[in-house]
Design an enzyme around this catalytic site. Structure first.
Site, PDB file in Angstrom:
ATOM      1  N   GLY A  61       0.867  -1.180   0.000  1.00  0.00           N
ATOM      2  CA  GLY A  61       0.000   0.000   0.000  1.00  0.00           C
ATOM      3  C   GLY A  61       0.902   1.228   0.000  1.00  0.00           C
ATOM      4  O   GLY A  61       1.898   1.276   0.755  1.00  0.00           O
ATOM      5  N   GLN A 215      -5.584  -8.899  -2.440  1.00  0.00           N
ATOM      6  CA  GLN A 215      -5.687  -7.881  -1.385  1.00  0.00           C
ATOM      7  C   GLN A 215      -7.142  -7.668  -0.978  1.00  0.00           C
ATOM      8  O   GLN A 215      -7.452  -7.361   0.174  1.00  0.00           O
ATOM      9  CB  GLN A 215      -5.124  -6.537  -1.870  1.00  0.00           C
ATOM     10  CG  GLN A 215      -3.635  -6.484  -2.020  1.00  0.00           C
ATOM     11  CD  GLN A 215      -3.172  -6.844  -3.416  1.00  0.00           C
ATOM     12  OE1 GLN A 215      -3.823  -7.601  -4.133  1.00  0.00           O
ATOM     13  NE2 GLN A 215      -2.036  -6.320  -3.820  1.00  0.00           N
ATOM     14  N   ASP A 256      -1.642   4.814  -6.218  1.00  0.00           N
ATOM     15  CA  ASP A 256      -0.202   4.709  -5.968  1.00  0.00           C
ATOM     16  C   ASP A 256       0.546   5.903  -6.529  1.00  0.00           C
ATOM     17  O   ASP A 256       1.667   6.197  -6.122  1.00  0.00           O
ATOM     18  CB  ASP A 256       0.342   3.409  -6.570  1.00  0.00           C
ATOM     19  CG  ASP A 256      -0.102   2.252  -5.711  1.00  0.00           C
ATOM     20  OD1 ASP A 256      -1.278   1.851  -5.811  1.00  0.00           O
ATOM     21  OD2 ASP A 256       0.697   1.778  -4.895  1.00  0.00           O
ATOM     22  N   ASN A 266      -3.264   2.854 -10.094  1.00  0.00           N
ATOM     23  CA  ASN A 266      -3.705   2.088  -8.917  1.00  0.00           C
ATOM     24  C   ASN A 266      -3.685   0.604  -9.263  1.00  0.00           C
ATOM     25  O   ASN A 266      -3.340   0.209 -10.386  1.00  0.00           O
ATOM     26  CB  ASN A 266      -5.099   2.550  -8.477  1.00  0.00           C
ATOM     27  CG  ASN A 266      -5.475   1.998  -7.109  1.00  0.00           C
ATOM     28  OD1 ASN A 266      -4.675   2.057  -6.167  1.00  0.00           O
ATOM     29  ND2 ASN A 266      -6.663   1.433  -6.971  1.00  0.00           N
ATOM     30  N   LYS A 267      -4.075  -0.216  -8.305  1.00  0.00           N
ATOM     31  CA  LYS A 267      -4.037  -1.672  -8.459  1.00  0.00           C
ATOM     32  C   LYS A 267      -4.732  -2.127  -9.734  1.00  0.00           C
ATOM     33  O   LYS A 267      -5.772  -1.580 -10.118  1.00  0.00           O
ATOM     34  CB  LYS A 267      -4.709  -2.291  -7.228  1.00  0.00           C
ATOM     35  CG  LYS A 267      -4.765  -3.784  -7.165  1.00  0.00           C
ATOM     36  CD  LYS A 267      -3.449  -4.476  -7.385  1.00  0.00           C
ATOM     37  CE  LYS A 267      -2.328  -3.964  -6.515  1.00  0.00           C
ATOM     38  NZ  LYS A 267      -0.993  -4.471  -6.897  1.00  0.00           N
TER      39      LYS A 267
HETATM   40  O1  MRU Z   1       0.405  -3.844  -4.640  1.00  0.00           O
HETATM   41  P1  MRU Z   1      -0.184  -3.124  -3.480  1.00  0.00           P
HETATM   42  O2  MRU Z   1      -1.035  -3.999  -2.609  1.00  0.00           O
HETATM   43  O3  MRU Z   1       0.857  -2.381  -2.686  1.00  0.00           O
HETATM   44  O4  MRU Z   1      -1.139  -2.053  -4.145  1.00  0.00           O
HETATM   45  C1  MRU Z   1      -1.850  -1.180  -3.323  1.00  0.00           C
HETATM   46  C2  MRU Z   1      -2.837  -0.352  -4.049  1.00  0.00           C
HETATM   47  O5  MRU Z   1      -2.954  -0.404  -5.260  1.00  0.00           O
HETATM   48  C3  MRU Z   1      -3.631   0.604  -3.235  1.00  0.00           C
HETATM   49  O6  MRU Z   1      -4.878   0.840  -3.793  1.00  0.00           O
HETATM   50  C4  MRU Z   1      -2.879   1.942  -3.166  1.00  0.00           C
HETATM   51  O7  MRU Z   1      -1.577   1.755  -2.715  1.00  0.00           O
HETATM   52  C5  MRU Z   1      -3.568   2.924  -2.323  1.00  0.00           C
HETATM   53  S1  MRU Z   1      -3.322   2.540  -0.654  1.00  0.00           S
HETATM   54  C6  MRU Z   1      -4.144   3.476   0.404  1.00  0.00           C
END
Ligand code: MRU
Length: 366
Positions: A61, A215, A256, A266-267
Site C-alpha cells: 500500500g 488484497q 499509488d 492504482n491496483k
Molecule cells: O500492490 P499493493 O497492494 O501495494 O497495491 C496497493 C494499491 O494499489 C492501493 O490501492 C494503493 O496503494 C492505495 S493505498 C491506500
C-alpha cells in the site's frame, strides 16, 4: 457539522499495522502476506530488511511503504553507527537507493526517502545539528511526522469523502486501500466509509478479490470485518454485473501515483471499474494524500510493476495453470482522467480539469 477533532475521538480502528519502538529502535510490521490466516508481526532493524519487507509485500500500500521507508532511513544510521555527519549522509544516500528500488510504482516510497534525506542535508547545512546522535533524533521526529501527517490527511479525506456518501450507500472499492495499506488503521478509499460508519450511517462495501495477490479477499474483507463494517466479497469478474444491476452507488479507490493531469495509477483492475462506472453514470472517486501526487511525470514515464509469474500460475502456492505457461503479470494500471469524477485529497476535492485544479490545490496547501 462534524469536525476533524470529533473524528479523532470517534474513528478508532482496531488494527495496528506499523509500530515503531523508540527505546529499542525496532520497526514492527503486521505481515500482510500472511493475513488473514496468520497474525504475524515481523521486526525490521536495517534498511535492507525494510526494503525486503516492501518487496515481499509484508508491508504494502502506497502510504504504508512510504512510512516503512522513512523508518528504514532512520535505521540506516542506527545500524551503521557512522562516525561523522559526512559519513551519515553517504549512508542515507545508500539507504535511499536500497529502499527506492524495492517497488517502482507507488511514488510515496521515493517521496518519503527524499524528505528524509533532504531534511538531513538541510539541518546539517544550517548548522541545526552538530552530531550523529542529533541527526538520528531529527530523523526519528521526521519519520513520526510522516506517519502523523498521513493519519491527519486520512481523517480529512474521510470528511471530504463523506460529502459523496448517502445513508444506505454501497461502495465498490479495489484492492485494499484501507488502514493496512496506509499503516494508520484508517486508509484512503476506506476513510469516508469508516467515517460514515462511525457516524451511524448504514453503509456497505463491495470488495473485488483483486487477483493475483488477493488484497481484496484477504485484506479488505478482514480489515472491514474486524471493525464491523458490512462487506461483500465478489470475484473480479463480477464487477461489471454488480454495477450493471444497480448494486453500486459509487466507486472509491486509492492510488499509488496521481499525475497532475488526473491520470490515476492504482491496483490492476481499477481501470475497468472506471470505464464501467463512466458508462453507467456511477461516480468514480480516487482518494489519496498529496504525497501520492507526481507533478513531474507523464503517463508513459511511469513504470508499472510486473511481478513473478507464479503469482498468476498459482493461488497461494496451489497450481491453477499448466506448469511453465507464459504469463504477463502487471500489478497496476492507469485510469485516464476522463473516467475520474473527482480526486479527494486532504486539501479538498479536485474536479476536472485536473491539471489546473490540482496545481491550484497544491499551491494552497504548501
Ligand atoms: O500492490 P499493493 O497492494 O501495494 O497495491 C496497493 C494499491 O494499489 C492501493 O490501492 C494503493 O496503494 C492505495 S493505498 C491506500
Amino acid at each position: 457539522m462534524v469536525t476533524l477533532e470529533d473524528l479523532k475521538q470517534i474513528v478508532k480502528p482496531k488494527l495496528k499495522p506499523i509500530l515503531w519502538d523508540d527505546e529499542k529502535n525496532v520497526l514492527t510490521l503486521l505481515d500482510q502476506s500472511a493475513l488473514p490466516f496468520q497474525n504475524n508481526y515481523v521486526d525490521v532493524r536495517t534498511p535492507e530488511e525494510a526494503s525486503l519487507a516492501i518487496k515481499l509485500m509484508k508491508v504494502r500500500g502506497a502510504p504504508a511503504i512510504g512510512i516503512t521507508a522513512s523508518y528504514g532511513m532512520v535505521l540506516s544510521l542506527i545500524s551503521s553507527k557512522p562516525s561523522s555527519l559526512e559519513d551519515s549522509i553517504s549512508i542515507l544516500e545508500r539507504a535511499k537507493k536500497v529502499l527506492d528500488m524495492a517497488r517502482p510504482t507507488a511514488v510515496n516510497l521515493t517521496w518519503a526517502t527524499s524528505v528524509m534525506l533532504e531534511s538531513s542535508r538541510h539541518a546539517i547545512e544550517q548548522g541545526e545539528i552538530k552530531s550523529v546522535n542529533e541527526l538520528i533524533t531529527l530523523l526519528k521526529v521526521q519519520a513520526k511526522k510522516i506517519f502523523d501527517d498521513e493519519l491527519e490527511a486520512e481523517l480529512k479525506m474521510g470528511l471530504y469523502g463523506l460529502e459523496k456518501i448517502n445513508d444506505g450507500d454501497t461502495i465498490l472499492t479495489q484492492c485494499n486501500a484501507g488502514g493496512l495499506a496506509t499503516g494508520t488503521g484508517i486508509g484512503t478509499a476506506l476513510a469516508p466509509i469508516r467515517v460514515a460508519h462511525a457516524l451511524g450511517m448504514r453503509i456497505s462495501v463491495i470488495a473485488p478479490e483483486t487477483r493475483p495477490w488477493l488484497q481484496g479477499s484477504r485484506l479488505t474483507t478482514y480489515e472491514l470485518m474486524t471493525d464491523n463494517i458490512p462487506v461483500t466479497l465478489i470475484a473480479d469478474t463480477a464487477v461489471g454485473l454488480v454495477m450493471y444491476k444497480g448494486m453500486v452507488n459509487s466507486v472509491m479507490v486509492g492510488a499509488d501515483r496521481i499525475l497532475a493531469d488526473g491520470h490515476v495509477f492504482n491496483k490492476i483492475g481499477t481501470f475497468k471499474e472506471g470505464v464501467i462506472a463512466h458508462e453507467l453514470g456511477i461516480p468514480f472517486y480516487a482518494l489519496a494524500p498529496l504525497s501520492t501526487f507526481d507533478f513531474k511525470s507523464k503517463a508513459n514515464d511511469v513504470t508499472i510493476e510486473e511481478r513473478d509469474a507464479d503469482e498468476v500460475r498459482t493461488v497461494r502456492g496451489i497450481p491453477i495453470a499448466p506448469e511453465g505457461v507464459k504469463v504477463y503479470n502487471p500489478v497496476f494500471d492507469v485510469t485516464p482522467p476522463k473516467y475520474v469524477t473527482a480526486i479527494i485529497t486532504e486539501g479538498g476535492i479536485v474536479y476536472p480539469p485536473f491539471e489546473k485544479n490540482s496545481l491550484k490545490l497544491l499551491s494552497k496547501e504548501r
